[in-house]
Design an enzyme around this catalytic site. Structure first.
Site, PDB file in Angstrom:
ATOM      1  N   HIS A 131       0.849  -1.196   0.000  1.00 34.53           N
ATOM      2  CA  HIS A 131       0.000   0.000   0.000  1.00 34.53           C
ATOM      3  C   HIS A 131       0.883   1.243   0.000  1.00 34.53           C
ATOM      4  O   HIS A 131       2.074   1.157   0.284  1.00 34.53           O
ATOM      5  CB  HIS A 131      -0.896   0.013   1.254  1.00 34.53           C
ATOM      6  CG  HIS A 131      -0.112   0.171   2.534  1.00 34.53           C
ATOM      7  ND1 HIS A 131       0.574  -0.880   3.122  1.00 34.53           N
ATOM      8  CD2 HIS A 131       0.140   1.248   3.315  1.00 34.53           C
ATOM      9  CE1 HIS A 131       1.192  -0.461   4.210  1.00 34.53           C
ATOM     10  NE2 HIS A 131       0.961   0.846   4.350  1.00 34.53           N
ATOM     11  N   ASP A 154       0.823   5.121   1.895  1.00 39.87           N
ATOM     12  CA  ASP A 154       0.124   5.783   2.990  1.00 39.87           C
ATOM     13  C   ASP A 154      -0.664   6.976   2.434  1.00 39.87           C
ATOM     14  O   ASP A 154      -0.291   7.551   1.416  1.00 39.87           O
ATOM     15  CB  ASP A 154       1.132   6.247   4.054  1.00 39.87           C
ATOM     16  CG  ASP A 154       1.760   5.057   4.791  1.00 39.87           C
ATOM     17  OD1 ASP A 154       1.282   3.922   4.618  1.00 39.87           O
ATOM     18  OD2 ASP A 154       2.736   5.279   5.540  1.00 39.87           O
ATOM     19  N   HIS A 163       4.795   0.165  -0.138  1.00 39.17           N
ATOM     20  CA  HIS A 163       5.540  -0.646   0.824  1.00 39.17           C
ATOM     21  C   HIS A 163       4.647  -1.726   1.425  1.00 39.17           C
ATOM     22  O   HIS A 163       3.427  -1.672   1.302  1.00 39.17           O
ATOM     23  CB  HIS A 163       6.152   0.241   1.919  1.00 39.17           C
ATOM     24  CG  HIS A 163       5.136   1.074   2.652  1.00 39.17           C
ATOM     25  ND1 HIS A 163       4.562   2.198   2.111  1.00 39.17           N
ATOM     26  CD2 HIS A 163       4.580   0.939   3.879  1.00 39.17           C
ATOM     27  CE1 HIS A 163       3.695   2.714   2.969  1.00 39.17           C
ATOM     28  NE2 HIS A 163       3.683   1.961   4.054  1.00 39.17           N
ATOM     29  N   ARG A 169       7.473  -8.816  15.890  1.00 37.72           N
ATOM     30  CA  ARG A 169       7.911  -7.477  15.464  1.00 37.72           C
ATOM     31  C   ARG A 169       6.837  -6.437  15.787  1.00 37.72           C
ATOM     32  O   ARG A 169       5.636  -6.705  15.651  1.00 37.72           O
ATOM     33  CB  ARG A 169       8.193  -7.480  13.959  1.00 37.72           C
ATOM     34  CG  ARG A 169       8.617  -6.139  13.426  1.00 37.72           C
ATOM     35  CD  ARG A 169       9.104  -6.242  11.977  1.00 37.72           C
ATOM     36  NE  ARG A 169       9.450  -4.930  11.486  1.00 37.72           N
ATOM     37  CZ  ARG A 169       8.614  -4.149  10.805  1.00 37.72           C
ATOM     38  NH1 ARG A 169       7.398  -4.550  10.524  1.00 37.72           N
ATOM     39  NH2 ARG A 169       9.007  -2.947  10.422  1.00 37.72           N
TER      40      ARG A 169
HETATM   41  O1  LIG Z   1       5.332  -2.095  10.179  1.00 39.25           O
HETATM   42  C1  LIG Z   1       5.862  -1.537   9.223  1.00 39.25           C
HETATM   43  O2  LIG Z   1       7.055  -1.574   9.008  1.00 39.25           O
HETATM   44  C2  LIG Z   1       5.015  -0.791   8.228  1.00 39.25           C
HETATM   45  C3  LIG Z   1       3.784  -0.170   8.819  1.00 39.25           C
HETATM   46  C4  LIG Z   1       2.989   0.570   7.789  1.00 39.25           C
HETATM   47  O3  LIG Z   1       3.300   0.586   6.620  1.00 39.25           O
HETATM   48  C5  LIG Z   1       1.768   1.310   8.185  1.00 39.25           C
HETATM   49  O4  LIG Z   1       1.394   1.257   9.364  1.00 39.25           O
HETATM   50  O5  LIG Z   1       1.170   1.962   7.287  1.00 39.25           O
HETATM   51 FE   LIG Z   2       2.238   2.146   5.545  1.00 42.03          FE
END
Ligand SMILES: O=C(O)CCC(=O)C(=O)O
Ligand SMILES: [Fe+2]
Length: 361
Positions: A238, A240, A296, A306
């Site tokens: 996606h 952001d 990403h 994680r």
């Molecule tokens: O956890 C991550 O590294 C990415 C989180 C992410 O892309 C988001 O919360 O929009």
């Molecule tokens: Fe994100």
């Protein structure tokens, strides 16, 4: 093909309507499943491997470097994502936010579900908002807040003995947002400054001092240990919807990857004390397409739980974002229609990855 394993709260099971809704929005009780359920099994094709030795890696920029500004410009134009060190955000606060996130996510599933996000809501515990666009569920859970998380914290920790812990959680999260907001503003100035714009050109994007308009969303992400990581997806690809996102990822565990045209998925390995700066679609619009928003995703692993902490920064509610006139060409061709953050989020919630295209003139 059943998603039934994702229903774990007894109270939800008794109510068919509730059942249907929560079926879509509540995460699995990850501890209760020894193997990857079908509902969470993605095709290995969509999970194409990241590159071990990518020809280029995601820039890490030391903000004390005299050349930081031009490095920022280049990273925004070429990558839409980079890491910064010497950003001034207190390390203690990053560590505390991680610890508090772990404390929250390690609560029993039924306790977390008391603070579940409502279908239209922005805040609370739940699945990633983008879940509805994918046929399979993701191996993750999240908790989002705008300003004080007190209301949800009271649902999570209901006992008097929990008062101190709950207050402390709220303190950490509120302070984190306040300090992040300042850093996000500075990063926006730095990015637009790198294109020759001054604070005067971009003043309208920022909140008026003291108006108390919350304009960030803080999201804690949790990716539990996964029995079959090659066939699971932590967070599907996606971009952001923010102006920019400042992400803290815990030091020991990689998971974030960015898609690079012509190259593939490139890992964004954690760098001690660094923050990831991720450009959102609104920055793409504001810069008239000069800066890109990064596609990403996050993958999971078999050994480490994680956690990441994402601060989404955007313009005040009533501000319409449109390409900065200084960044349009001599005919002043602006590529996008003016849009508020809320309007953009609504478009994204309906059309997902076609949203940016739909705002095009
Ligand atoms: O956890 C991550 O590294 C990415 C989180 C992410 O892309 C988001 O919360 O929009
Ligand atoms: Fe994100």
């Amino acid at each position: 093909m059943s998603n039934n394993n994702s229903i774990s709260s007894k109270s939800f099971k008794t109510n068919p309507i509730h059942h249907h809704l929560t079926h879509e929005i509540i995460p699995l009780d990850f501890n209760s499943v020894p193997k990857l359920p079908d509902s969470h099994t993605w095709s290995t094709l969509t999970n194409s491997d990241p590159l071990n030795n990518p020809p280029e890696s995601v820039p890490v920029i030391d903000l004390f470097d005299p050349n930081a500004i031009s490095q920022v410009r280049r990273a925004c134009e070429r990558w839409g994502i980079f890491q910064v060190t010497n950003h001034g955000f207190p390390t203690d606060l990053l560590n505390e936010a991680e610890l508090q996130s772990r404390r929250l996510f390690s609560l029993p599933s039924d306790q977390k579900l008391r603070a579940v996000r409502s279908p239209e809501g922005l805040t609370g515990y739940g699945l990633a908002r983008i879940s509805s666009f994918f046929p399979k569920r993701m191996w993750s859970e999240g908790f989002s807040m705008v300003g004080s998380p007190a209301e949800h914290a009271r649902q999570l920790w209901q006992h008097d003995d929990d008062n101190d812990g709950r207050d402390y959680f709220c303190d950490v999260m509120e302070t984190y947002q306040k300090v992040m907001e300042g850093l996000a503003e500075e990063m926006v100035s730095l990015m637009l400054g790198s294109l020759g714009l001054t604070n005067k050109d971009t003043k309208w994007v920022k909140p008026k001092k003291g108006c108390g308009d919350a304009q960030g969303l803080l999201q804690l992400n949790s990716y539990p240990v996964c029995p079959d990581p090659t066939r699971a997806m932590g967070l599907a690809p996606h971009t952001d919807s923010s102006l920019l996102t400042l992400l803290y990822q815990s030091n020991s565990t990689s998971g974030l990857q960015v898609h690079r045209e012509g190259i593939g998925w490139v890992p964004v390995h954690p760098v001690n004390g660094a923050l990831v700066v991720n450009l959102g679609d609104l920055m793409h619009i504001l810069s008239n397409g000069r800066f890109k928003s990064a596609l990403h995703r996050a993958v999971v692993n078999e050994t480490h739980h994680r956690v990441s902490v994402a601060y989404f920064y955007g313009p005040p509610k009533d501000v319409k974002i449109s390409p900065l006139i200084q960044l349009t060409d001599y005919c002043h061709t602006s590529l996008y229609r003016p849009v508020t953050w809320k309007e953009y989020l609504d478009t994204k919630a309906t059309h997902f990855n076609r949203a940016l295209e739909l705002i095009k003139k």
